[in-house]
Write an enzyme that holds these catalytic residues in place. Structure first.
Site, PDB file in Angstrom:
ATOM      1  N   HIS A 200       7.426 -26.944 -30.210  1.00 41.49           N
ATOM      2  CA  HIS A 200       8.067 -26.283 -32.027  1.00 41.49           C
ATOM      3  C   HIS A 200       7.588 -28.057 -32.520  1.00 41.49           C
ATOM      4  O   HIS A 200       7.194 -27.379 -34.146  1.00 41.49           O
ATOM      5  CB  HIS A 200       9.125 -26.813 -32.012  1.00 41.49           C
TER       6      HIS A 200
ATOM      7  N   LYS B 241      23.860 -14.800 -25.347  1.00 38.22           N
ATOM      8  CA  LYS B 241      22.560 -16.295 -24.721  1.00 38.22           C
ATOM      9  C   LYS B 241      23.304 -17.078 -24.175  1.00 38.22           C
ATOM     10  O   LYS B 241      24.016 -17.608 -24.461  1.00 38.22           O
ATOM     11  CB  LYS B 241      21.317 -15.970 -25.517  1.00 38.22           C
TER      12      LYS B 241
ATOM     13  N   ARG C  74       1.732 -19.940 -25.851  1.00 37.12           N
ATOM     14  CA  ARG C  74       0.786 -20.541 -24.863  1.00 37.12           C
ATOM     15  C   ARG C  74       0.241 -20.007 -24.780  1.00 37.12           C
ATOM     16  O   ARG C  74      -0.854 -20.690 -23.886  1.00 37.12           O
ATOM     17  CB  ARG C  74       2.388 -20.876 -24.692  1.00 37.12           C
TER      18      ARG C  74
ATOM     19  N   SER D   4      11.039 -25.234 -23.470  1.00 38.41           N
ATOM     20  CA  SER D   4      12.417 -24.913 -23.475  1.00 38.41           C
ATOM     21  C   SER D   4      13.090 -25.655 -21.646  1.00 38.41           C
ATOM     22  O   SER D   4      14.197 -26.575 -21.762  1.00 38.41           O
ATOM     23  CB  SER D   4      13.257 -24.968 -24.597  1.00 38.41           C
TER      24      SER D   4
HETATM   25  O1  PNS Z   1      12.522 -19.282 -28.869  1.00 34.77           O
HETATM   26  P1  PNS Z   1      12.652 -17.807 -28.711  1.00 34.77           P
HETATM   27  O2  PNS Z   1      13.904 -17.826 -27.400  1.00 34.77           O
HETATM   28  O3  PNS Z   1      11.265 -17.183 -27.961  1.00 34.77           O
HETATM   29  O4  PNS Z   1      13.163 -16.988 -30.050  1.00 34.77           O
HETATM   30  C1  PNS Z   1      13.130 -15.434 -30.447  1.00 34.77           C
HETATM   31  C2  PNS Z   1      13.852 -15.093 -31.556  1.00 34.77           C
HETATM   32  C3  PNS Z   1      15.030 -16.027 -31.162  1.00 34.77           C
HETATM   33  C4  PNS Z   1      12.205 -15.398 -31.437  1.00 34.77           C
HETATM   34  C5  PNS Z   1      13.825 -12.951 -31.209  1.00 34.77           C
HETATM   35  O5  PNS Z   1      14.626 -12.990 -29.777  1.00 34.77           O
HETATM   36  C6  PNS Z   1      14.581 -12.996 -32.354  1.00 34.77           C
HETATM   37  O6  PNS Z   1      14.068 -12.798 -33.450  1.00 34.77           O
HETATM   38  N1  PNS Z   1      16.239 -12.195 -31.849  1.00 34.77           N
HETATM   39  C7  PNS Z   1      17.041 -11.714 -33.145  1.00 34.77           C
HETATM   40  C8  PNS Z   1      17.378 -10.987 -32.867  1.00 34.77           C
HETATM   41  C9  PNS Z   1      15.894  -9.715 -33.223  1.00 34.77           C
HETATM   42  O7  PNS Z   1      15.584  -9.723 -34.244  1.00 34.77           O
HETATM   43  N2  PNS Z   1      15.454  -9.038 -32.869  1.00 34.77           N
HETATM   44  C10 PNS Z   1      14.336  -7.898 -32.336  1.00 34.77           C
HETATM   45  C11 PNS Z   1      14.212  -7.389 -32.300  1.00 34.77           C
HETATM   46  S1  PNS Z   1      14.604  -6.476 -30.870  1.00 34.77           S
END
Ligand code: PNS
Length: 164
Positions: free
Chosen positions: A16, A40, A89, A127
């Site tokens: 990150h 979550k 990645r 993570s």
């Molecule tokens: O670090 P991560 O868990 O891969 O991040 C994922 C994240 C936070 C970018 C994604 O889950 C997100 O944007 N969540 C907010 C809800 C949302 O907008 N979902 C997308 C449409 S389903």
């Protein structure tokens, strides 16, 4: 130019931080948006995750660290930012992220997602794997900053002692 780097950051890793540092070469201002999703299960609370990031970017006025919940597109609209950054990645990330980027753009047509490909050293850092290693008292010093390493040790020591 302003961008939003969203994620769970449970916890922040060198992967990150590589994305953040490269963004800071390109953008004037970066909002690190930490997802606060009660559904979550996370190891660190949202406040803990923010603090772990903050401690590494304390003196940088270009970095703002906030939590968000609900849809990312709504948060981007609120912040009046139409640029999201995500790291990639591997091929699995690519498939997931390309779907997410298109979905977000269909909900917010001005929104673009910029992708940064992980440097080789970080292409296998996640993570989840780090929590797994730390839970078995493995060495995570190559993957996370010192403050995160310490807090992982504290978390798993407490869990082990039964006092959580
Ligand atoms: O670090 P991560 O868990 O891969 O991040 C994922 C994240 C936070 C970018 C994604 O889950 C997100 O944007 N969540 C907010 C809800 C949302 O907008 N979902 C997308 C449409 S389903």
């Amino acid at each position: 130019m302003k961008a939003i780097y969203p994620g769970s950051f449970d916890p922040i890793t060198f992967g990150h931080m590589d994305v953040i540092n490269r963004c800071l070469d390109k953008f004037d201002h970066l909002i690190i948006a930490v997802l606060n999703n009660q559904m979550k299960k996370q190891l660190f609370t949202v406040d803990e995750r923010i603090k772990l990031i903050q401690d590494n970017y304390n003196n940088d006025s270009r970095v703002q660290i906030v939590s968000f919940n609900g849809l990312l597109v709504n948060f981007c609209r609120e912040q009046k930012v139409d640029l999201v950054v995500r790291g990639i990645r591997n091929i699995q990330d690519f498939e997931f992220e390309s779907q997410l980027a298109r979905l977000n753009r269909s909900l917010y047509p001005n929104l673009d997602t910029f992708f940064l490909f992980a440097e080789g050293d970080f292409s296998f850092v996640s993570s989840s794997f780090i929590k797994d290693i730390a839970s078995f008292y493995g060495d995570v010093s190559n993957f996370v900053p010192k403050n995160v390493q310490n807090e992982l040790e504290n978390k798993y020591r407490r869990v082990d002692n039964g006092c959580k």
